[in-house]
Enzyme design. Structure first.
Site, PDB file in Angstrom:
ATOM      1  N   SER A 127       0.765  -1.109   0.052  1.00 23.24           N
ATOM      2  CA  SER A 127      -0.246   0.021   0.187  1.00 23.24           C
ATOM      3  C   SER A 127       0.970   1.270   0.074  1.00 23.24           C
ATOM      4  CB  SER A 127      -0.952   0.128   1.296  1.00 23.24           C
ATOM      5  OG  SER A 127      -1.548   1.398   1.219  1.00 23.24           O
ATOM      6  N   TYR A 183      -1.957  -0.593  10.275  1.00 24.94           N
ATOM      7  CA  TYR A 183      -2.255  -1.021   8.805  1.00 24.94           C
ATOM      8  C   TYR A 183      -0.914  -0.652   7.939  1.00 24.94           C
ATOM      9  CZ  TYR A 183      -3.699  -1.302   4.158  1.00 24.94           C
ATOM     10  OH  TYR A 183      -3.529  -1.738   2.906  1.00 24.94           O
TER      11      TYR A 183
END
Length: 249
Positions: A145, A158
């Site tokens: 990501s 995350y």
């Protein structure tokens, strides 16, 4: 993906299911889906079955090596050979950075990092015994990501796990390069998915991008399939950032 057998972890929904559909469109010979939800995994195989391609699925909680390896081996046996593994399974928690609990850390690490690692190990052990095609015995693509590279106090745990997967990708790529196995990652920015629309994230995504919009899932998936497809015969240990300029903004 012409002639390749592709296994997608977390392929029951979202980007993973789209990757399965697009791999079939691009000529994949077989599709394997590993997902926590067995019904979703089976449903994601519909494009492969309609096209008459090999199809296999396994339900799995990837947090333990035993379960992850068993699921991979089940799918690999059905397909006969696995050319490409795509790690798309992850959880995306959001919580203020000073309120992250042990349970939050444990869940994120177990799925996003450990799960990816377990599936890579299973795939590599399988791929090491295969005859190479154009110097390549197999390809692995991990979905990371853009959050791994920018400050994200609203989902720091995350983001931290995705940074860990970037590092893990490089280490694994170095280790298996002599075997002719290519390991790369793709880091998308926020995507204009149906889930993002329903949650009201589209304005947030548009404001964050210099292009003024969130990326379409197919725009992200193309880069995943490029890294995991037959045109990639030399790139390994790389992280491809597809952020629409967000990473530099």
């Amino acid at each position: 993906m012409d002639g390749l057998n592709v296994v997608i972890v977390g392929g029951g929904a979202g980007l993973g299911a789209l990757l399965a559909e697009m791999a079939v469109e691009q000529g994949a010979a077989g599709i394997g889906i590993i997902d926590l939800n067995p019904d979703a995994a089976e449903a994601a195989l519909a494009p492969a079955r309609r096209a008459g391609r090999k199809a296999a699925c396994a339900a799995c909680d990837i947090r333990t090596a035993e379960a992850a390896h068993a699921a991979f081996n089940k799918v690999a046996e059905a397909l006969g050979r696995v050319d490409t593994l795509i790690n798309s399974a992850a959880i995306y928690p959001r919580k203020p950075i000073l309120e992250i609990l042990d349970a939050d850390w444990d869940a994120s690490n177990a799925i996003n990092v450990k799960g990816s690692y377990h599936m890579m190990v299973a795939a590599i052990r399988h791929m090491q015994g295969q005859e190479p095609k154009a110097h390549v015995r197999g390809r692995i693509v991990n979905i990371t990501s853009v959050d791994a590279f920018k400050a994200h106090p609203q989902n720091a745990h995350y983001a931290a796990t995705k940074a860990a997967v970037v590092s893990l990708t490089k280490s694994m790529a170095h280790h298996v390069a002599p075997d002719g196995i290519l390991v790369n990652s793709v880091a998308p920015a926020g995507m204009a998915t149906e889930k993002a629309r329903a949650a009201g994230f589209l304005d947030e995504l548009a404001k964050a991008s210099p292009l003024g919009r969130g990326g379409e899932p197919r725009e992200m998936a193309e880069w995943v399939l490029m890294a995991g497809g037959p045109k990639n015969t030399y790139m390994t240990g790389e992280n491809i950032i597809v952020s629409g300029g967000y990473i530099y903004a």
